[in-house]
Design a protein around this motif. Structure first.
Motif, mmCIF file in Angstrom:
data_model
loop_
_atom_site.group_PDB
_atom_site.id
_atom_site.type_symbol
_atom_site.label_atom_id
_atom_site.label_comp_id
_atom_site.label_asym_id
_atom_site.label_seq_id
_atom_site.Cartn_x
_atom_site.Cartn_y
_atom_site.Cartn_z
ATOM 1 N N GLY A 38 77.117 11.858 56.885
ATOM 2 C CA GLY A 38 76.786 10.844 57.880
ATOM 3 C C GLY A 38 75.311 10.904 58.254
ATOM 4 N N ARG A 113 74.812 3.145 49.076
ATOM 5 C CA ARG A 113 75.771 4.220 48.774
ATOM 6 C C ARG A 113 75.510 4.778 47.371
ATOM 7 N NH1 ARG A 113 79.242 4.093 52.996
ATOM 8 N NH2 ARG A 113 80.275 5.893 52.106
ATOM 9 N N GLY A 133 82.521 13.520 55.816
ATOM 10 C CA GLY A 133 82.106 12.115 55.750
ATOM 11 C C GLY A 133 83.227 11.121 55.881
ATOM 12 N N ARG A 134 83.092 10.024 55.138
ATOM 13 C CA ARG A 134 84.108 8.968 55.158
ATOM 14 C C ARG A 134 84.732 8.784 53.780
ATOM 15 N NH1 ARG A 134 81.877 9.424 59.306
ATOM 16 N NH2 ARG A 134 81.721 8.033 61.082
HETATM 17 O O1 DC Z 1 79.690 10.740 60.693
HETATM 18 P P1 DC Z 1 78.623 9.928 61.379
HETATM 19 O O2 DC Z 1 79.052 9.349 62.689
HETATM 20 O O3 DC Z 1 77.326 10.678 61.483
HETATM 21 O O4 DC Z 1 78.348 8.693 60.393
HETATM 22 C C1 DC Z 1 77.508 7.629 60.749
HETATM 23 C C2 DC Z 1 77.915 6.371 59.992
HETATM 24 O O5 DC Z 1 77.669 6.561 58.587
HETATM 25 C C3 DC Z 1 79.383 5.980 60.110
HETATM 26 O O6 DC Z 1 79.566 4.904 61.000
HETATM 27 C C4 DC Z 1 79.796 5.539 58.731
HETATM 28 C C5 DC Z 1 78.717 5.996 57.815
HETATM 29 N N1 DC Z 1 79.163 6.984 56.835
HETATM 30 C C6 DC Z 1 79.680 6.517 55.651
HETATM 31 O O7 DC Z 1 79.827 5.308 55.476
HETATM 32 N N2 DC Z 1 80.030 7.392 54.672
HETATM 33 C C7 DC Z 1 79.904 8.711 54.851
HETATM 34 N N3 DC Z 1 80.256 9.531 53.879
HETATM 35 C C8 DC Z 1 79.415 9.201 56.081
HETATM 36 C C9 DC Z 1 79.050 8.322 57.065
#
Ligand code: DC
Length: 228
Positions: A38, A113, A133-134
Motif C-alpha cells: 500500500g 499496477r 496488500g490487496r
Molecule cells: O493499505 P493501504 O491503506 O496503505 O493502501 C492504500 C491504497 O492502495 C488502498 O486504498 C488500495 C491500494 N492498494 C492496492 O490497490 N493494492 C495493494 N496491493 C495495496 C494497496
C-alpha cells in the motif's frame, strides 16, 4: 550449495482490517522481510501531486511509478521501516487519509499496477516475506503456500484508523473516516484492475472481535500446519 528458498505469506484485506500491524508482527516473529505494498501506491499518489501529474494521465502515472525513487530503510531489529521519496523522509506523511485516497485512485489504473509488479516481486528474498496488500495472493504471489484475507466491520475499521491517526498526531474525524473508508472500499472492490477480493485458496479471518496477538497466533499456527 543448496539454494535458499524464499517463502511467502500473503495478507490481503481492506483498510483497517489490522493487516499492517499483524503483518509486521508476523515478519518479526518469523524473522522475514516485509512488503507494505500500500505504501508504494501511496508514494505514487504523493509523487504525482509533487510532479503535477494529473490522475487522468494514466501513462504519466505509470512512467512515474516505474521510475519512482524510493527507499525502505529498516532499523536493526527490522521493526521500524522509514520510507524515503526522492531522498525525503515521508514515513508519516504518506499515512494521511488524503494520501490514502490518492493511493486508492492511482491503484485503480492497470498500467500503474503493471509498473509496480516487479518492484513488489523483488521484495521476495530468503528466508521469507510477509506481503501485505490487496492483491498479494491473487496477482503478485499467486503461488504462496499460505494466503490470509483479513476482514473487520466498517465501524471497527474506522475506529481503528481514528485511533491510529490520533496516535500519530494527525487530524481525524470519525464520521468522515467512516464515509471515506466506505468510498475507498467500494473503489478498491469494484475496480477492474486487481479488485480487492480474497484469493480462492485464502483463509478468511474476521478480526472485528479479536486482539492483534490472537490473530498473529492464529496465522502462525496456520503456517505451522501448512508445513506439517
Ligand atoms: O493499505 P493501504 O491503506 O496503505 O493502501 C492504500 C491504497 O492502495 C488502498 O486504498 C488500495 C491500494 N492498494 C492496492 O490497490 N493494492 C495493494 N496491493 C495495496 C494497496
Amino acid at each position: 550449495m543448496t539454494e535458499q528458498v524464499a517463502e511467502v505469506i500473503t495478507i490481503d484485506g481492506p483498510s483497517g482490517s489490522g493487516k499492517g500491524t499483524i503483518s509486521r508482527l508476523l515478519a518479526n516473529k518469523l524473522g522475514w522481510h516485509f512488503l507494505d505494498s500500500g505504501a508504494l501506491y501511496r508514494l505514487v499518489g504523493l509523487a504525482s501531486r509533487r510532479h503535477a501529474i494529473d490522475f487522468e494521465d494514466k501513462q504519466g502515472l505509470a512512467t512515474l511509478a516505474a521510475h519512482l525513487d524510493v527507499e525502505f530503510v529498516s532499523d536493526d531489529e527490522g521493526w521500524e521501516t522509514r520510507i524515503f521519496l526522492e531522498g525525503e523522509d515521508v514515513t508519516n506523511g504518506i499515512r494521511s487519509e488524503e494520501c490514502g485516497n490518492d493511493a486508492s485512485r492511482v491503484a485503480a489504473v492497470q498500467v500503474v499496477r503493471d509498473a509496480l509488479f516487479e518492484r513488489q516481486r523483488a521484495f521476495l528474498r530468503p528466508p521469507g516475506l510477509i506481503a501485505d496488500g490487496r492483491d498479494m495472493g491473487t496477482v503478485i504471489f499467486p503461488t504462496a503456500r499460505l494466503k490470509i484475507f483479513l476482514t473487520a466491520s466498517l465501524e471497527e475499521r474506522a475506529s481503528r484508523r481514528y485511533k491510529q491517526l490520533k496516535e500519530k498526531g494527525l487530524n481525524a474525524n470519525l464520521a468522515a473516516l467512516l464515509d471515506e473508508l466506505a468510498i475507498r472500499d467500494e473503489r478498491d472492490k469494484s475496480r477492474s484492475a486487481a479488485p480487492l477480493v480474497a484469493a480462492k485458496d485464502a483463509v478468511t479471518i474476521d478480526t472485528s472481535n479479536s486482539g492483534i496477538d490472537e490473530v498473529v497466533a492464529e496465522v502462525y499456527a496456520l503456517w505451522l500446519r501448512v508445513n506439517e
